[in-house]
Design an enzyme around this catalytic site. Structure first.
Site, PDB file in Angstrom:
ATOM      1  N   GLU A  30       0.835  -1.191   0.000  1.00  0.00           N
ATOM      2  CA  GLU A  30       0.000   0.000   0.000  1.00  0.00           C
ATOM      3  C   GLU A  30       0.866   1.236   0.000  1.00  0.00           C
ATOM      4  OE1 GLU A  30      -2.096  -0.792   3.682  1.00  0.00           O
ATOM      5  OE2 GLU A  30      -3.709  -1.566   2.440  1.00  0.00           O
ATOM      6  N   GLY A  31       0.466   2.229  -0.749  1.00  0.00           N
ATOM      7  CA  GLY A  31       1.254   3.454  -0.813  1.00  0.00           C
ATOM      8  C   GLY A  31       2.244   3.353  -1.957  1.00  0.00           C
TER       9      GLY A  31
END
Ligand SMILES: Cc1cc2nc3c(=O)[nH]c(=O)nc-3n(C[C@H](O)[C@H](O)[C@H](O)COP(=O)(O)OP(=O)(O)OC[C@H]3O[C@@H](n4cnc5c(N)ncnc54)[C@H](O)[C@@H]3O)c2cc1C
Ligand SMILES: *[C@@H]1O[C@H](CO)[C@@H](O)[C@H](O)[C@H]1NC(C)=O
Length: 338
Positions: A86-87
């Site tokens: 994520e990110g």
């Protein structure tokens, strides 16, 4: 875009002996790490890189990896814990990403959550009009952004923290919670699905903005590699702990099946006691267990932790995120672009 898991927030707790004098001249400090998940193994690596050699990792279960865990289901390994990097695609690079995509080359796929608005179904069958759903999504996104700005102005101690639902009320957005099926679906997608709990109990300050997306970008890639996402932990461990040819950690500094039950500390150091009544002493202990463990009475601290630490531990709700896997005999769903 998406999902973030605030279960992801690592509760890393450091109890330091007060006097530097306990560190004998010429000899590094002895450090015990409780837990061999991503945070415990990474903390060990950071200490190792900083020249700390006298490490001991105590892990309650019979494996290294914690909440990164593959499981064989229907003839395939699936992830029962962490699944997405994520990110991604922001200004700064998520440090996990080069390991996943370049070093280990774990098979992964971009998750196109923008497709949500084109995929909201009516209870009676058929899709809702995409343009209509997009409008509701735009409004929900706008309120989320206002919430993020509002959260940034709150006292950093968390003293004035409110729930996501209270924030929505503040901005006059569905003050009684979502009422139409579309708003319910979008609210679920934006909050419940992300945080594994309803907006009524989700901390605004703890989630808006979610650090990993703010720091590294809004995108997320799904890891679907038969070696498992946990390979990344073995990779980090392998840089300072002995492992065998198949990547299993066989280092005597990692002790499995050691459930820590008590941590006594004073200005001379710490004594960590496990369920089987072994006692380990050190200069420092790092506790990398989940907030859920810290909020239970599994580990007794002697003396009790200071109030500010206890408050920090209880300020955030520990959610339970259960994944359900279904295997279908054939692919019946529409695909377009991959
Ligand atoms: C279902 C699910 C899905 C998730 N999806 C994602 C995702 O897609 N992307 C993402 O980035 N993150 C995701 N996460 C979060 C991610 O898995 C965690 O943030 C991360 O693995 C936590 O690592 P940790 O080392 O902090 O904790 P843990 O992995 O929990 O490690 C702590 C270790 O401490 C051990 N321990 C506990 N108590 C004791 C004790 N008393 N004595 C000794 N040892 C003890 C535990 O056995 C464990 O091995 C997900 C989590 C879950 C549960
Ligand atoms: C990830 O790795 C693949 C295959 O090596 C490569 O084609 C792709 O460009 C990489 N993606 C990023 C964003 O670095």
């Amino acid at each position: 875009m998406k999902p973030s898991f605030v279960t992801a927030i690592a509760a890393l707790l450091l109890i330091a002996a007060q006097h530097a004098s306990i560190v004998a001249a010429g000899k590094g400090p002895r450090v015990i790490i409780v837990g061999a998940g991503m945070s415990g193994i990474s903390a060990g690596k950071r200490l190792w890189d900083a020249g700390v050699r006298d490490l001991l990792i105590l892990e309650a279960t019979d494996r290294v990896g914690g909440r990164m865990h593959k499981h064989n289901f229907g003839g395939l390994n699936v992830e029962i814990g962490a699944n997405w990097v994520e990110g991604l695609n922001g200004d700064k690079t998520n440090p996990i990403w080069p390991m996943v995509n370049s070093t280990l080359k774990l098979r992964n796929f971009y998750s196109d959550f923008d497709g949500v608005v084109a995929n909201v179904y009516k209870e009676s069958g058929g899709l809702y009009d995409e343009e209509f759903v997009q409008k509701r999504m735009d409004r929900a996104d706008e309120v989320e952004e206002l919430g993020g700005k509002f959260a940034a102005k709150l006292d950093p101690s968390g003293r004035d923290d409110i729930s996501i639902l209270a924030m929505q009320r503040l901005f006059n957005h569905q003050p009684n919670g979502p009422t139409t099926p579309v708003d319910m679906a979008l609210d679920y997608y934006k909050y419940d699905y992300e945080f594994a709990e309803p907006p009524r109990v989700t901390s605004l300050q703890g989630t808006e903005p979610t650090a990993t997306f703010a720091d590294f970008g809004d995108d997320a890639n799904f890891v679907a590699d038969q070696r498992g996402f946990e390979t990344i932990i073995y990779h980090i461990a392998g840089q300072y702990l002995r492992s065998d040819k198949s990547g299993n950690i066989i280092d005597p500094r990692v002790k499995l099946n050691k459930v820590v039950r008590q941590i006594s500390y004073n200005d001379k150091g710490v004594v960590v006691t496990t369920e089987d009544n072994s006692a380990y002493s050190a200069d420092y202990v790092m506790v990398s267990t989940s907030l859920g463990v810290l909020q239970s009475d599994l580990i007794q601290f002697k003396p009790q932790l200071p109030a500010w630490k206890i408050m920090a531990i209880y300020r955030f709700d520990m959610a339970v995120y259960t994944k359900i896997f279904l295997k279908f005999p054939k692919k019946f769903w529409p695909t377009c672009c991959w």
